[in-house]
Design an enzyme around this catalytic site. Structure first.
Site, PDB file in Angstrom:
ATOM      1  N   ALA A 177     125.302 -35.697  11.745  1.00  0.00           N
ATOM      2  CA  ALA A 177     126.541 -35.520  12.499  1.00  0.00           C
ATOM      3  C   ALA A 177     127.341 -34.383  11.873  1.00  0.00           C
ATOM      4  O   ALA A 177     127.248 -34.131  10.673  1.00  0.00           O
ATOM      5  CB  ALA A 177     127.346 -36.817  12.471  1.00  0.00           C
ATOM      6  N   ASN A 235     114.287 -27.629  23.086  1.00  0.00           N
ATOM      7  CA  ASN A 235     115.631 -27.288  22.601  1.00  0.00           C
ATOM      8  C   ASN A 235     116.696 -28.224  23.177  1.00  0.00           C
ATOM      9  O   ASN A 235     117.625 -28.621  22.476  1.00  0.00           O
ATOM     10  CB  ASN A 235     115.974 -25.835  22.950  1.00  0.00           C
ATOM     11  CG  ASN A 235     115.454 -24.878  21.897  1.00  0.00           C
ATOM     12  OD1 ASN A 235     114.789 -25.296  20.949  1.00  0.00           O
ATOM     13  ND2 ASN A 235     115.728 -23.601  22.053  1.00  0.00           N
ATOM     14  N   GLU A 293     108.320 -19.337  21.315  1.00  0.00           N
ATOM     15  CA  GLU A 293     108.531 -19.372  19.870  1.00  0.00           C
ATOM     16  C   GLU A 293     109.500 -20.502  19.542  1.00  0.00           C
ATOM     17  O   GLU A 293     110.498 -20.661  20.226  1.00  0.00           O
ATOM     18  CB  GLU A 293     109.130 -18.018  19.456  1.00  0.00           C
ATOM     19  CG  GLU A 293     109.378 -17.872  18.001  1.00  0.00           C
ATOM     20  CD  GLU A 293     108.139 -18.164  17.199  1.00  0.00           C
ATOM     21  OE1 GLU A 293     107.121 -17.481  17.401  1.00  0.00           O
ATOM     22  OE2 GLU A 293     108.173 -19.092  16.375  1.00  0.00           O
ATOM     23  N   CYS A 309     120.477 -19.996  20.121  1.00  0.00           N
ATOM     24  CA  CYS A 309     119.553 -20.648  21.063  1.00  0.00           C
ATOM     25  C   CYS A 309     120.156 -21.823  21.828  1.00  0.00           C
ATOM     26  O   CYS A 309     120.232 -21.783  23.050  1.00  0.00           O
ATOM     27  CB  CYS A 309     118.304 -21.124  20.329  1.00  0.00           C
ATOM     28  SG  CYS A 309     117.298 -19.759  19.784  1.00  0.00           S
ATOM     29  N   LEU A 362     119.542 -35.520  12.970  1.00  0.00           N
ATOM     30  CA  LEU A 362     120.471 -36.639  13.136  1.00  0.00           C
ATOM     31  C   LEU A 362     121.678 -36.456  12.226  1.00  0.00           C
ATOM     32  O   LEU A 362     122.321 -37.430  11.872  1.00  0.00           O
ATOM     33  CB  LEU A 362     119.766 -37.957  12.785  1.00  0.00           C
ATOM     34  CG  LEU A 362     119.029 -38.686  13.902  1.00  0.00           C
ATOM     35  CD1 LEU A 362     118.519 -40.032  13.400  1.00  0.00           C
ATOM     36  CD2 LEU A 362     119.927 -38.909  15.128  1.00  0.00           C
ATOM     37  N   ARG A 378     126.666 -16.160  15.642  1.00  0.00           N
ATOM     38  CA  ARG A 378     126.660 -16.282  17.102  1.00  0.00           C
ATOM     39  C   ARG A 378     126.907 -17.736  17.514  1.00  0.00           C
ATOM     40  O   ARG A 378     126.229 -18.629  17.049  1.00  0.00           O
ATOM     41  CB  ARG A 378     125.327 -15.790  17.682  1.00  0.00           C
ATOM     42  CG  ARG A 378     125.253 -14.274  17.729  1.00  0.00           C
ATOM     43  CD  ARG A 378     123.923 -13.798  18.232  1.00  0.00           C
ATOM     44  NE  ARG A 378     122.856 -14.032  17.263  1.00  0.00           N
ATOM     45  CZ  ARG A 378     121.575 -13.755  17.490  1.00  0.00           C
ATOM     46  NH1 ARG A 378     121.203 -13.270  18.653  1.00  0.00           N
ATOM     47  NH2 ARG A 378     120.679 -13.968  16.558  1.00  0.00           N
TER      48      ARG A 378
HETATM   49  C1  UDX Z   1     116.818 -23.646  17.167  1.00  0.00           C
HETATM   50  C2  UDX Z   1     115.532 -24.501  17.266  1.00  0.00           C
HETATM   51  O1  UDX Z   1     115.418 -25.360  16.134  1.00  0.00           O
HETATM   52  C3  UDX Z   1     114.323 -23.622  17.381  1.00  0.00           C
HETATM   53  O2  UDX Z   1     113.167 -24.421  17.547  1.00  0.00           O
HETATM   54  C4  UDX Z   1     114.519 -22.714  18.566  1.00  0.00           C
HETATM   55  O3  UDX Z   1     113.426 -21.860  18.700  1.00  0.00           O
HETATM   56  C5  UDX Z   1     115.800 -21.908  18.444  1.00  0.00           C
HETATM   57  O4  UDX Z   1     116.896 -22.794  18.288  1.00  0.00           O
HETATM   58  P1  UDX Z   1     118.130 -22.337  15.287  1.00  0.00           P
HETATM   59  O5  UDX Z   1     119.090 -21.888  16.355  1.00  0.00           O
HETATM   60  O6  UDX Z   1     117.695 -21.345  14.276  1.00  0.00           O
HETATM   61  O7  UDX Z   1     116.812 -22.926  15.956  1.00  0.00           O
HETATM   62  O8  UDX Z   1     118.888 -23.523  14.521  1.00  0.00           O
HETATM   63  P2  UDX Z   1     118.635 -25.041  14.107  1.00  0.00           P
HETATM   64  O9  UDX Z   1     118.296 -25.125  12.683  1.00  0.00           O
HETATM   65  O10 UDX Z   1     117.718 -25.724  15.042  1.00  0.00           O
HETATM   66  O11 UDX Z   1     120.133 -25.619  14.279  1.00  0.00           O
HETATM   67  C6  UDX Z   1     120.825 -25.516  15.530  1.00  0.00           C
HETATM   68  C7  UDX Z   1     122.245 -26.014  15.426  1.00  0.00           C
HETATM   69  O12 UDX Z   1     122.280 -27.434  15.394  1.00  0.00           O
HETATM   70  C8  UDX Z   1     123.020 -25.561  14.198  1.00  0.00           C
HETATM   71  O13 UDX Z   1     124.319 -25.177  14.583  1.00  0.00           O
HETATM   72  C9  UDX Z   1     123.060 -26.775  13.305  1.00  0.00           C
HETATM   73  O14 UDX Z   1     124.190 -26.799  12.472  1.00  0.00           O
HETATM   74  C10 UDX Z   1     123.091 -27.888  14.328  1.00  0.00           C
HETATM   75  N1  UDX Z   1     122.534 -29.158  13.824  1.00  0.00           N
HETATM   76  C11 UDX Z   1     121.197 -29.257  13.593  1.00  0.00           C
HETATM   77  C12 UDX Z   1     123.370 -30.242  13.603  1.00  0.00           C
HETATM   78  O15 UDX Z   1     124.585 -30.179  13.794  1.00  0.00           O
HETATM   79  N2  UDX Z   1     122.799 -31.414  13.152  1.00  0.00           N
HETATM   80  C13 UDX Z   1     121.463 -31.551  12.922  1.00  0.00           C
HETATM   81  O16 UDX Z   1     121.028 -32.654  12.533  1.00  0.00           O
HETATM   82  C14 UDX Z   1     120.642 -30.425  13.133  1.00  0.00           C
END
Ligand code: UDX
Length: 402
Positions: free
Chosen positions: A238, A194, A137, A246, A236, A313
């Site tokens: 920051a 991931n 997923e 995850c 991208l 989390r």
């Molecule tokens: C993520 C993956 O996107 C998803 O495909 C996988 O199945 C589970 O993990 P999620 O944990 O819901 O999903 O969060 P996501 O929206 O991907 O963001 C992850 C983290 O990265 C967040 O803490 C977010 O703040 C950070 N992030 C994301 C950044 O700091 N900068 C970005 O440009 C994108």
């Protein structure tokens, strides 16, 4: 079709309601009685946009139970239990427990959606003697239903063609490209995806560090490089780094798994290291504008690991809170959805009472706060404010002193 779901977290519930919406009969099983009782009263255990509504719309086709025997006539059983990382290694006990219980009552095809290291589906097959498909997923919290209905791709890892065909048919309504693989490959795809995303964010965060030294703006850099189609503008931004249920656990799980099989994922290991530094960065910037924080009140805006969720989390915001406390600051916080053991106050109170402010999550309602924040020491950890509208006592990730 009759569908079973084992594990009623965000992945299990999203899978369940989306399939029920397509007319399938869904039985959800979880060992947590409170969770099951809540769902029986139409109350989801987590906040996810649209989930409660979807649950209500499809309630007549959904049953919830703590009893595995309710899976006896399911044709497909999704395993969506959690796979935490304990001491830096993946813990598969919940997956194997589920497999053993399924073996006792059911005959359907098992589809593993939980994130698991390569080889797990083969072990589940050994335990159950049933057909096992790996169907990872990729949903994002906060967009869970949309991502389940309209994924970028559907990955189906199966060493049995018929079982793979059945799962492919189930998701055919999504019209997404389908990648058929072995079970090991499907399991690795999830980690590779991931890890790559985590690396991408850590990469731009290191460029942000450099920008702070050079008085450059990381947003300008990100926009320019993102226009290159090979790089793409997504992931991208920051900020204070990645958190959530995850990326932190999956990057640790795959790097330790790789070491176990005699290889190293050095780039992913570096991404983890860069990420661990992020909360210290926030503190460093805050000290630049307010001096020592000891004895002062600091307001943290946003506790959730990202906007539109109540999930804290592995939230970087909470790591920032702990750091501030260690430094002797008194911490107050505001978040539209998330809660924690910090003193929670309203947005206005948070700003008024604070000697300094750190924006840790980019909730929409923090945009446009410049008039209220101007004049206070502020660190914009997620680049939600317009620097031109802020005064001298302002720092932002990846911006430097203007
Ligand atoms: C993520 C993956 O996107 C998803 O495909 C996988 O199945 C589970 O993990 P999620 O944990 O819901 O999903 O969060 P996501 O929206 O991907 O963001 C992850 C983290 O990265 C967040 O803490 C977010 O703040 C950070 N992030 C994301 C950044 O700091 N900068 C970005 O440009 C994108």
């Amino acid at each position: 079709m009759r569908i079973g779901i084992v594990g009623l977290g965000v992945v299990g519930l999203s899978t369940g309601v989306v399939l029920a919406e397509r007319g399938h009969e869904v039985v959800g099983v979880d060992i947590d009685q409170g969770r099951v009782q809540g769902l029986q009263c139409r109350r989801p255990p987590i906040y996810e946009p649209g989930l409660e509504e979807a649950l209500n719309r499809n309630f007549e086709r959904m049953k919830f139970s703590t009893d595995y025997s309710s899976l006896s006539d399911a044709e497909v059983i999704f395993i969506t239990v959690s796979t935490p990382t304990i001491d830096g290694r993946i813990y598969l006990g919940y997956v194997f427990d589920a497999a053993r219980k399924i073996r006792e009552v059911a005959r359907g095809v098992i589809a593993i959606k939980s994130t698991v290291v390569p080889g797990t589906a083969r072990k589940v097959k050994e335990i159950t003697n049933l057909k096992v498909v790996s169907n990872p997923e990729f949903l994002r919290e906060g967009n869970a239903l949309h991502d389940t209905e309209s994924p970028d791709r559907v990955v189906i890892g199966s060493d049995d063609k018929e079982a793979g065909d059945l799962i492919q048919e189930l998701w055919s309504f999504t019209k997404a490209p389908v990648i058929r693989t072995t079970t090991d490959e499907a399991e690795l795809i999830k980690y590779a995806a991931n890890s790559f995303l985590a690396v991408k964010v850590s990469f731009i965060n290191e460029i942000a560090n450099l920008c702070e030294r050079l008085n450059c703006d990381v947003n300008v850099i990100a926009r320019a490089i993102g226009l290159d189609k090979r790089i793409s503008p997504y992931f991208l931004s920051a900020g204070l780094g990645w958190g959530g249920s995850c990326f932190p656990k999956d990057t640790l799980a795959i790097t330790s798994f790789a070491r176990d099989v005699g290889e190293r994922l050095r780039i992913v290991e570096a991404a983890i290291e860069v990420n661990q530094e992020r909360p210290f960065r926030a503190l460093k910037l805050l000290k630049e504008v307010m001096g020592e924080v000891r004895g002062k009140t600091v307001c943290v805006l946003g506790l959730a690991f990202k906007p539109n969720t109540d999930d804290t989390r592995e939230s970087v915001a909470l790591k920032v809170v702990n750091l501030l406390r260690q430094e002797g600051a008194m911490v107050i916080a505001y978040d539209p959805k998330a809660r924690s053991d910090v003193e929670m106050v309203t947005l206005d109170e948070c700003i008024t009472r604070a000697d300094g402010v750190i924006i840790a999550t980019e909730w929409d309602e923090f945009r446009g706060l410049e008039p209220k924040l101007r004049g206070k020491p502020v660190v914009d950890g997620r680049r939600v404010l317009d620097p031109a509208k802020m005064g001298q006592e302002f720092r932002a990730i990846g911006l430097g002193v203007r």
